[in-house]
Structures are given as structure tokens and as C-alpha cells.
Design a protein around this motif. Structure first.
Motif, PDB file in Angstrom:
ATOM      1  N   THR A 195      55.511 -61.810  38.340  1.00 32.96           N
ATOM      2  CA  THR A 195      54.507 -61.546  39.371  1.00 32.96           C
ATOM      3  C   THR A 195      54.401 -60.041  39.558  1.00 32.96           C
ATOM      4  O   THR A 195      55.163 -59.263  38.985  1.00 32.96           O
ATOM      5  CB  THR A 195      54.882 -62.198  40.714  1.00 32.96           C
ATOM      6  N   SER A 196      53.461 -59.643  40.393  1.00 30.54           N
ATOM      7  CA  SER A 196      53.286 -58.222  40.677  1.00 30.54           C
ATOM      8  C   SER A 196      54.061 -57.789  41.909  1.00 30.54           C
ATOM      9  O   SER A 196      53.859 -56.705  42.429  1.00 30.54           O
ATOM     10  CB  SER A 196      51.795 -57.911  40.886  1.00 30.54           C
ATOM     11  N   GLN A 197      54.969 -58.637  42.372  1.00 33.62           N
ATOM     12  CA  GLN A 197      55.725 -58.317  43.569  1.00 33.62           C
ATOM     13  C   GLN A 197      56.936 -57.456  43.215  1.00 33.62           C
ATOM     14  O   GLN A 197      57.651 -57.724  42.257  1.00 33.62           O
ATOM     15  CB  GLN A 197      56.199 -59.614  44.253  1.00 33.62           C
ATOM     16  N   GLY A 198      57.143 -56.407  43.990  1.00 32.62           N
ATOM     17  CA  GLY A 198      58.302 -55.564  43.783  1.00 32.62           C
ATOM     18  C   GLY A 198      58.122 -54.605  42.623  1.00 32.62           C
ATOM     19  O   GLY A 198      57.195 -54.701  41.828  1.00 32.62           O
ATOM     20  N   SER A 199      59.020 -53.641  42.528  1.00 35.09           N
ATOM     21  CA  SER A 199      58.970 -52.650  41.458  1.00 35.09           C
ATOM     22  C   SER A 199      59.181 -53.317  40.107  1.00 35.09           C
ATOM     23  O   SER A 199      60.116 -54.105  39.924  1.00 35.09           O
ATOM     24  CB  SER A 199      60.036 -51.586  41.693  1.00 35.09           C
ATOM     25  N   PHE A 200      58.280 -53.003  39.188  1.00 42.16           N
ATOM     26  CA  PHE A 200      58.339 -53.512  37.814  1.00 42.16           C
ATOM     27  C   PHE A 200      58.308 -55.033  37.741  1.00 42.16           C
ATOM     28  O   PHE A 200      58.694 -55.617  36.738  1.00 42.16           O
ATOM     29  CB  PHE A 200      59.580 -52.983  37.094  1.00 42.16           C
ATOM     30  N   GLY A 201      57.834 -55.692  38.780  1.00 45.14           N
ATOM     31  CA  GLY A 201      57.716 -57.141  38.762  1.00 45.14           C
ATOM     32  C   GLY A 201      59.030 -57.876  38.683  1.00 45.14           C
ATOM     33  O   GLY A 201      59.074 -59.035  38.281  1.00 45.14           O
ATOM     34  N   LEU A 202      60.121 -57.230  39.065  1.00 43.88           N
ATOM     35  CA  LEU A 202      61.451 -57.828  38.951  1.00 43.88           C
ATOM     36  C   LEU A 202      61.963 -58.385  40.273  1.00 43.88           C
ATOM     37  O   LEU A 202      63.151 -58.677  40.398  1.00 43.88           O
ATOM     38  CB  LEU A 202      62.442 -56.777  38.424  1.00 43.88           C
ATOM     39  N   PHE A 203      61.069 -58.524  41.224  1.00 44.73           N
ATOM     40  CA  PHE A 203      61.485 -59.026  42.533  1.00 44.73           C
ATOM     41  C   PHE A 203      62.017 -60.462  42.401  1.00 44.73           C
ATOM     42  O   PHE A 203      61.391 -61.333  41.817  1.00 44.73           O
ATOM     43  CB  PHE A 203      60.300 -59.007  43.502  1.00 44.73           C
ATOM     44  N   GLY A 204      63.197 -60.699  42.949  1.00 45.98           N
ATOM     45  CA  GLY A 204      63.802 -62.021  42.913  1.00 45.98           C
ATOM     46  C   GLY A 204      64.629 -62.310  41.676  1.00 45.98           C
ATOM     47  O   GLY A 204      65.307 -63.340  41.632  1.00 45.98           O
ATOM     48  N   GLU A 205      64.609 -61.424  40.679  1.00 43.38           N
ATOM     49  CA  GLU A 205      65.408 -61.642  39.478  1.00 43.38           C
ATOM     50  C   GLU A 205      66.844 -61.169  39.723  1.00 43.38           C
ATOM     51  O   GLU A 205      67.070 -60.094  40.269  1.00 43.38           O
ATOM     52  CB  GLU A 205      64.825 -60.892  38.283  1.00 43.38           C
ATOM     53  N   ASN A 206      67.794 -61.994  39.309  1.00 43.33           N
ATOM     54  CA  ASN A 206      69.199 -61.646  39.535  1.00 43.33           C
ATOM     55  C   ASN A 206      69.953 -61.334  38.248  1.00 43.33           C
ATOM     56  O   ASN A 206      71.172 -61.113  38.288  1.00 43.33           O
ATOM     57  CB  ASN A 206      69.924 -62.779  40.273  1.00 43.33           C
ATOM     58  N   MET A 207      69.247 -61.317  37.119  1.00 41.09           N
ATOM     59  CA  MET A 207      69.910 -60.981  35.861  1.00 41.09           C
ATOM     60  C   MET A 207      68.919 -60.273  34.943  1.00 41.09           C
ATOM     61  O   MET A 207      67.976 -60.879  34.446  1.00 41.09           O
ATOM     62  CB  MET A 207      70.473 -62.223  35.174  1.00 41.09           C
ATOM     63  N   TYR A 208      69.130 -59.002  34.711  1.00 41.65           N
ATOM     64  CA  TYR A 208      68.280 -58.237  33.798  1.00 41.65           C
ATOM     65  C   TYR A 208      68.921 -56.880  33.544  1.00 41.65           C
ATOM     66  O   TYR A 208      69.773 -56.403  34.299  1.00 41.65           O
ATOM     67  CB  TYR A 208      66.871 -58.047  34.361  1.00 41.65           C
ATOM     68  N   LEU A 209      68.488 -56.266  32.471  1.00 39.18           N
ATOM     69  CA  LEU A 209      68.834 -54.887  32.151  1.00 39.18           C
ATOM     70  C   LEU A 209      67.536 -54.122  32.008  1.00 39.18           C
ATOM     71  O   LEU A 209      66.636 -54.536  31.272  1.00 39.18           O
ATOM     72  CB  LEU A 209      69.634 -54.808  30.842  1.00 39.18           C
ATOM     73  N   GLY A 210      67.413 -53.015  32.712  1.00 39.28           N
ATOM     74  CA  GLY A 210      66.183 -52.243  32.686  1.00 39.28           C
ATOM     75  C   GLY A 210      66.441 -50.770  32.454  1.00 39.28           C
ATOM     76  O   GLY A 210      67.409 -50.213  32.977  1.00 39.28           O
ATOM     77  N   ILE A 211      65.592 -50.170  31.646  1.00 43.16           N
ATOM     78  CA  ILE A 211      65.575 -48.715  31.485  1.00 43.16           C
ATOM     79  C   ILE A 211      64.255 -48.245  32.076  1.00 43.16           C
ATOM     80  O   ILE A 211      63.189 -48.450  31.479  1.00 43.16           O
ATOM     81  CB  ILE A 211      65.721 -48.278  30.018  1.00 43.16           C
ATOM     82  N   GLU A 212      64.291 -47.689  33.258  1.00 45.87           N
ATOM     83  CA  GLU A 212      63.088 -47.357  34.001  1.00 45.87           C
ATOM     84  C   GLU A 212      62.697 -45.902  33.817  1.00 45.87           C
ATOM     85  O   GLU A 212      63.539 -45.004  33.830  1.00 45.87           O
ATOM     86  CB  GLU A 212      63.283 -47.658  35.494  1.00 45.87           C
ATOM     87  N   PHE A 213      61.405 -45.677  33.635  1.00 47.22           N
ATOM     88  CA  PHE A 213      60.814 -44.349  33.600  1.00 47.22           C
ATOM     89  C   PHE A 213      60.022 -44.235  34.905  1.00 47.22           C
ATOM     90  O   PHE A 213      58.831 -44.533  34.961  1.00 47.22           O
ATOM     91  CB  PHE A 213      59.938 -44.181  32.361  1.00 47.22           C
ATOM     92  N   ILE A 232      69.018 -46.393  34.539  1.00 46.37           N
ATOM     93  CA  ILE A 232      69.472 -47.655  33.950  1.00 46.37           C
ATOM     94  C   ILE A 232      69.783 -48.609  35.087  1.00 46.37           C
ATOM     95  O   ILE A 232      70.606 -48.311  35.963  1.00 46.37           O
ATOM     96  CB  ILE A 232      70.712 -47.435  33.064  1.00 46.37           C
ATOM     97  N   ASP A 233      69.117 -49.767  35.065  1.00 45.83           N
ATOM     98  CA  ASP A 233      69.273 -50.771  36.115  1.00 45.83           C
ATOM     99  C   ASP A 233      69.942 -52.011  35.540  1.00 45.83           C
ATOM    100  O   ASP A 233      69.534 -52.513  34.489  1.00 45.83           O
ATOM    101  CB  ASP A 233      67.914 -51.161  36.710  1.00 45.83           C
ATOM    102  N   ILE A 234      70.945 -52.528  36.256  1.00 45.44           N
ATOM    103  CA  ILE A 234      71.617 -53.759  35.871  1.00 45.44           C
ATOM    104  C   ILE A 234      71.611 -54.702  37.061  1.00 45.44           C
ATOM    105  O   ILE A 234      72.309 -54.459  38.059  1.00 45.44           O
ATOM    106  CB  ILE A 234      73.058 -53.506  35.401  1.00 45.44           C
ATOM    107  N   ASN A 235      70.757 -55.724  36.975  1.00 48.49           N
ATOM    108  CA  ASN A 235      70.651 -56.766  38.008  1.00 48.49           C
ATOM    109  C   ASN A 235      70.269 -56.203  39.374  1.00 48.49           C
ATOM    110  O   ASN A 235      70.420 -56.876  40.395  1.00 48.49           O
ATOM    111  CB  ASN A 235      71.959 -57.549  38.130  1.00 48.49           C
ATOM    112  N   SER A 236      69.770 -54.971  39.401  1.00 52.87           N
ATOM    113  CA  SER A 236      69.364 -54.363  40.651  1.00 52.87           C
ATOM    114  C   SER A 236      68.457 -53.182  40.350  1.00 52.87           C
ATOM    115  O   SER A 236      68.595 -52.526  39.310  1.00 52.87           O
ATOM    116  CB  SER A 236      70.582 -53.885  41.449  1.00 52.87           C
ATOM    117  N   LEU A 237      67.513 -52.909  41.262  1.00 57.14           N
ATOM    118  CA  LEU A 237      66.615 -51.774  41.097  1.00 57.14           C
ATOM    119  C   LEU A 237      67.267 -50.458  41.476  1.00 57.14           C
ATOM    120  O   LEU A 237      66.673 -49.396  41.274  1.00 57.14           O
ATOM    121  CB  LEU A 237      65.350 -51.986  41.938  1.00 57.14           C
ATOM    122  N   GLU A 238      68.473 -50.514  41.985  1.00 60.94           N
ATOM    123  CA  GLU A 238      69.224 -49.301  42.258  1.00 60.94           C
ATOM    124  C   GLU A 238      69.951 -48.885  40.985  1.00 60.94           C
ATOM    125  O   GLU A 238      70.871 -49.571  40.521  1.00 60.94           O
ATOM    126  CB  GLU A 238      70.220 -49.522  43.396  1.00 60.94           C
TER     127      GLU A 238
END
Length: 341
Positions: free
Chosen positions: A116-134, A152-158
Motif C-alpha cells: 500500500t502507499s501507507q507509511g514510508s516506502f510502503g512498509l507500514f505494518g511489515e515486521n520482516m524486511y531488509l531495506g537500503i533507503e536513499f 540500512i533498515d532491518i524490520n524497522s524504518l529506524e
């Protein structure tokens, strides 16, 4: 013409059909990139992502707010089994405006149906992911210190680790194309991120590194890879011009020594000692053979040089001669002058 009476089915059955169609539906624009050499095949577009007017790039966001688009590789992979490393490179641009930026994400199966378009990068509500954010937005809720960083994000946008791009004179959202390389090595368990301008070569040194065991994180789960971008007020756009992703399977026997040598097993140490002894013996034999060959060459060259400068006596056959003594009668004639005297 046959007719179907859907009223004869219970409402719950119709609801199950709708849910099934929703979760198994494929994006309409998935065929748009199959013949594009700048992208891997089997890529699908979700959300607001689209290819306009036959262009070769993918636009992830639209002019309305909020907007979010996902570029997803359809084929998953697993970290379990043989050690798995990966390398990916992609080219993108972010226009100025109020947007979150762009992120390379590793997500579990089913994420595309929950996107969805909710939250940063559409990851709102996800509890397992790896992200490299620009990231191009400063969000105090997740501890962002500026609006121009890679995290670098692991299971959190922080972000657990951040690189400030302002110190390197690079700007993410100035509209210029940028190129990024993201690599993971399973032997060293090291994740590396590189970034440069579009016309520059791959940098030797990464701009961000982080040690992580992705096998421990994902286990036996299928992993999908995607590129996400979100825009808050619709005033900015995110474009992706190319994307390649490669998975490398490395045999255990080909791996180097582990990072911690104290974790070696006794069996591995014994094998290592045997290998060293065999290597020493082979080196000794090889060195002896090389020494003998060198000595032979030296002697051979010495013999040639000496033979050129040496003078050998020439043998002459002398035939014996017969010698004899002969008695010679000497007749002395007296001079007449002496007779007269």
C-alpha cells in the motif's frame, strides 16, 4: 447462451472468490519490461509504478498524493543451502520535492499483495524486511538526522546504520541520474553499498557497510527483491532507468577460512595440517628438480665456453729418416805459388 445464477451461491463463497482473485492477480504492466535490455526479465510493477509512452524507464510515483510504486522481481530465492551471495546495480533519479526517496527492499512472499502507499516506502505494518533507503526526507520519528542520507533498515524504518551524503557533496534529489551497487558476501557476511553519478565508474570503497548474517535472518523463507518509492504530496517523481540483480551460489569447499579462526573444528585443522605437509613435500621435490636442471645448464654452458678458448696440440706423424756417415776424401791441391817458393 448459458446463464449463471450467482445468487444460488452463498455470500461467503463469493467472498472467497474475490479474495482469491485479489491475491493471485498479476499487475497489468508486468509485460512492459520483458523486452527492455536495461532490466532483468520477470519484473512486475505494482501500485503507481508504470512505463509511459513506450519509454525505457519506470516511473514509480504519480502526481497525486500520497503515491507509492513498487518494482518487484518475480523470482524469489533462498539463503538456505549453499552459501548465497548477491550483487545488484540500478540507476535512478529523484526530483526535488517532498518525498521519502527510494529504497531497495528484501521482503517475504506475499508482500506484493499487502503493498500500500501507507507509511514510508510502503512498509507500514511489515515486521520482516531488509531495506537500503536513499532517503530525502528528515523524519524525526525514526531518528533521521537530515534529508540526504543512505540508511540500512532491518524490520524497522529506524536505520541501524547511516551514511551522510552531504559530507560527500552528493545530493539525492537534485534530479540527476545516480547509480548504486549493493553487494552481499556470504563468507564475510558483509553488506556493502556504493553510490556514484551516472557517468562514473564503480567506486572502489563502499559508502556504507554493515555486518549481517542474512541466512540467520531469513532461514528457509523465500525472499523477493524490489525497488520502492513513495511521495507525500505528489510534487516529486522517482525514475528507475535500469536494474540488474544476480545471485551467486558458492560451494562450501570453495570458501576461505572463516572470519573467526577459533571456530575451526579439529577435523578441519587436521585436514589443514595434512595439506600443508603435502604442499611442503611437493615444493621440496620441485625445488630439487629445478636446482639439478640449473646445475646441468651451467655445466653445459661452461663446457661450451671453455672449448672455444682452449688450444689443443696438433698431432703430426713424423716418419723416421735413415742417417749414415760417409767418409769423404778431401784432396788438397797445392797452389803453384807455394811450389815455387
Amino acid at each position: 447462451m448459458a446463464t449463471f445464477c450467482i445468487h444460488s451461491y452463498p455470500f461467503s463463497f463469493n467472498l472467497q472468490i474475490l479474495i482469491f482473485l485479489f491475491f493471485t492477480a498479476k499487475p497489468i504492466s508486468s509485460f512492459a519490461l520483458q523486452n527492455n535490455p536495461n532490466f532483468d526479465p520477470y519484473i512486475s510493477l505494482f501500485g503507481d509504478a508504470r512505463v509511459e509512452n513506450g519509454s525505457s524507464n519506470v516511473i514509480l510515483t504519480r502526481s497525486h498524493a500520497p503515491s507509492s510504486g513498487l518494482l518487484l522481481l518475480d523470482k524469489p530465492f533462498k539463503f538456505v543451502g549453499e552459501p548465497v551471495s548477491f550483487s545488484t546495480e540500478f540507476t535512478f533519479s529523484l526530483s526535488p520535492g517532498n518525498a521519502d526517496g527510494l529504497a531497495l527492499v528484501f521482503v517475504p512472499n506475499g508482500f506484493q499483495t499487502r503493498f500500500t502507499s501507507q507509511g514510508s516506502f510502503g512498509l507500514f505494518g511489515e515486521n520482516m524486511y531488509l531495506g537500503i533507503e536513499f532517503d530525502t526526507q528528515k523524519d524525526d520519528k525514526v531518528g533521521d538526522f537530515n534529508a540526504n542520507h543512505i540508511g540500512i533498515d532491518i524490520n524497522s524504518l529506524e536505520s541501524i546504520k547511516v551514511s551522510n551524503l552531504s559530507s560527500s557533496s552528493m545530493v539525492l534529489n537534485n534530479g540527476e541520474p545516480l547509480k548504486s551497487w549493493v553487494d552481499y558476501d556470504s563468507s564475510s557476511k558483509l553488506l556493502q553499498v556504493r553510490l556514484s553519478t551516472f557517468d562514473s565508474k564503480r567506486p572502489f570503497s563502499p559508502i556504507l557497510t554493515y555486518s549481517i548474517d542474512l541466512l540467520e535472518m531469513w532461514g528457509t523463507k523465500d525472499v523477493f527483491v524490489g525497488i520502492i518509492s513513495t511521495s507525500i504530496n505528489g510534487s516529486s517523481f522517482s525514475d528507475v532507468y535500469s536494474w540488474r540483480f544476480r545471485v551467486r551460489h558458492v560451494l562450501n569447499s570453495m570458501h576461505s577460512l572463516p572470519a573467526n579462526p577459533h571456530k575451526d573444528s579439529d577435523g578441519f585443522r587436521a585436514g589443514k595440517n595434512k595439506f600443508c605437509a603435502f604442499t611442503f613435500l611437493a615444493g621440496l621435490i620441485f625445488g630439487t628438480g629445478c636446482g639439478a636442471l640449473f646445475a646441468f645448464v651451467v655445466l653445459f654452458m661452461w663446457a661450451i665456453l671453455v672449448s672455444r678458448h682452449s688450444v689443443f696440440p696438433v698431432e703430426c706423424q713424423v716418419s723416421p729418416e735413415e742417417f749414415r756417415y760417409e767418409m769423404v776424401d778431401v784432396v788438397v791441391e797445392k797452389d803453384n805459388q807455394f811450389d815455387k817458393n
